[in-house]
Structures are given as structure tokens and as C-alpha cells.
Design an enzyme around this catalytic site. Sequence first.
Site, short mmCIF file in Angstrom:
data_model
loop_
_atom_site.label_atom_id
_atom_site.label_comp_id
_atom_site.label_asym_id
_atom_site.label_seq_id
_atom_site.Cartn_x
_atom_site.Cartn_y
_atom_site.Cartn_z
N LYS A 53 0.85 -1.20 0.00
CA LYS A 53 0.00 0.00 0.00
C LYS A 53 0.88 1.25 0.00
CE LYS A 53 -3.92 -2.00 2.42
NZ LYS A 53 -4.51 -2.35 3.72
N GLN A 97 -5.07 -1.49 9.61
CA GLN A 97 -5.03 -2.83 9.01
C GLN A 97 -5.69 -3.85 9.93
OE1 GLN A 97 -3.75 -3.61 5.86
NE2 GLN A 97 -4.64 -5.61 6.29
N ASP A 120 -11.35 2.91 3.93
CA ASP A 120 -11.72 1.49 3.86
C ASP A 120 -13.24 1.33 3.76
OD1 ASP A 120 -10.04 -0.64 3.62
OD2 ASP A 120 -9.64 -0.87 5.77
#
Length: 292
Positions: A53, A97, A120
Site C-alpha cells: 500500500k 489494518q 476502507d
Amino acid sequence: MAKLIDGKAFAEGLRVRIGAAVAGLKSAHRLTPGLAVVLVGEDPASKVYVANKAKQTVEVGMNSWEHKLPAETSEADLLALVTKLNNDPSVHGILVQMPVPKHIDSAKVLNTIDPAKDVDGFHVVNVGRLSTGQEALVACTPTGCVMLAKHQLGDLTGLNAVVIGRSNIVGKPVAQLLLAENCTVTIAHSKSKDLPAIVRGADLVIAAVGRPEMVKGDWIKPGACVIDVGINRIERDGKGKLVGDCDFASCEKVAGSITPVPGGVGPMTIACLLYNTVRAACAIKGVTTPEM
Ligand code: NAD
């Protein structure tokens, strides 16, 4: 034989368009979108994913910050970091995460992220906005699935779409996106009866189950589009191999188009994260989001 939907190539093209959008925002608005990723603990797969990422964020010209915290970090300390990032004007996207260690309440963490920076798309506000047809930041893998389906099929209006799986990460948001595209959506799951019969009615199948090669070719309506989200590591002929939730060999004989695993949905997730970060930055700054 089905046409192969090349997610790797599509994701590369999307990243090029994102890079051009970022360059335009820098010159026209002095706006450099920035993504902060928080990793708690030492999970090897998560470490690889977070490094990818960060690399791709920098490659498209955005700012990238990685916050690596030890596994024993307290929930309070993690929430304090998220709040600090919420208040930092150079940060436009925040991603914690998952999974986080068991002593931390993941829902609490996700819902502490400012919904405007929730790239997200897991905050209840964004989930609620999506399901009520309002502008929202939408989960990355589902966004990527629908981009690939539209790339292959064009307008999805009126198609029978069957989503297999009802997780908050993939199944539910992808079903909401397909509903917004005017599909007739069926969500099948582990308690559904006669799954093959349900899938046989689908013009578009999205498989997000986590069971290697579960969906067989004789479940697929001839000519249907198959988007395989599954990533399953199996042993075959003494070697490790990645396979999807669809039995590719039998499905590709019947489907009109199909995503491979790897190289289908997988590469779309990070590209859509970058896409969401640009969208978040533009919304926060109050400028029109460029075409991407
Ligand atoms: P999950 O375990 O949270 O959900 C799986 C869903 O499948 C559940 O809703 C369950 O009801 C359903 N299911 C289980 N067994 C079933 C059966 N026999 N018949 C019908 N439905 C059944 O998984 P998830 O997080 O949604 O992920 C699904 C798959 O997608 C996994 O293989 C995962 O690795 C993959 N995935 C890929 C990406 C990516 O490409 N970047 C992102 C997220 C998930």
C-alpha cells in the site's frame, strides 16, 4: 471459452489515471492527498500488504505514512493515534489494518476513524450512506469488483446478480453497490438452500466465500460474468498454489467472462484504496473530484 477479465491490467490503468489526477490536484489546488496506514502487531501477511500500500501510494504521487505499533499496544493508545490522525489536516485517508490483536475492539477502532477519512469504507456512517444511496466512501474490494463487472458488461441495469457471501467486508457492500447499479440482487450464504440452483439464475456471479474452488462450472449460466473474490492457498501436486472460490477450469468453459486468481480482483483492492484517498482529499478540501 470465457474471456479473461484482467484485473492486473485494469488496476495498472486505474493507477495511471489516479497519478494524473494527483498531479492535477497538486498544481491546481496545492493539494497532495495523503494516506496513513496503521499496523498493530507482526502478522506477516499484513506486513506485506501494508508495504505494498505504502509503495503504491508513493508511486501515484501521494503522501504516505506508516504507523507500526507493537502487538501489545493498548486499545486506548490505538484510539489516541486514530484521533491524532483525524485531526491532522495533511492526512486525508486513514486505514487501520485488520485484523487487530484480540484485546482491541475492532468495531470501536473503525468507528473512531473520521468518516470523511474512512478510505476502507467500514465506518457505520459510510455503510449507512451506501445503503441509503448517499455519497459514501465504499469498501475497496467491492468497489473493484463492480468496476471490473462494468468494464466487462457496461450497464448492469436489470441483470440478475448473485453474491455468494454476506461479510461486512465484501458480500454486503458489493450487494449494495450492485443494487445501486439497478441489478436484481440475491445474497446467498452458508445457510442458503440449493446454492447451485440460485447461482444458475445469475447473469453476474460474485463469489466471496473463502472456500477453494467451491463454485463449479455446471452452476454457471452459459455466458454469465464471474467475478471471483476468493483467495485460497492450497497444496496441489506437492506445491503451494493460490485458487479462487470458483473452480476456474470448469467455470471458464461455461462463463462469458471470468476473473482469474491471482490477477483478477486482488490487484483492484489497493488501486481502489488510492482512488478512495483522492476522493476523500477532494471532499475534505471542497474541490471537485477529477475523473479517474
Ligand atoms: P468471510 O469468511 O468473512 O465470509 C465468508 C462468507 O461466505 C460468509 O458470509 C458465509 O456465509 C459464506 N459462506 C461460507 N461457506 C459457504 C457455503 N458453503 N456456501 C455459501 N456461502 C458460504 O470472508 P470474506 O472476508 O468475505 O472473504 C471471502 C473471500 O474473499 C476470502 O477468500 C478472502 O480471502 C477473499 N478476499 C479477497 C480480497 C481481495 O481480493 N483483495 C479482499 C477481501 C477478501
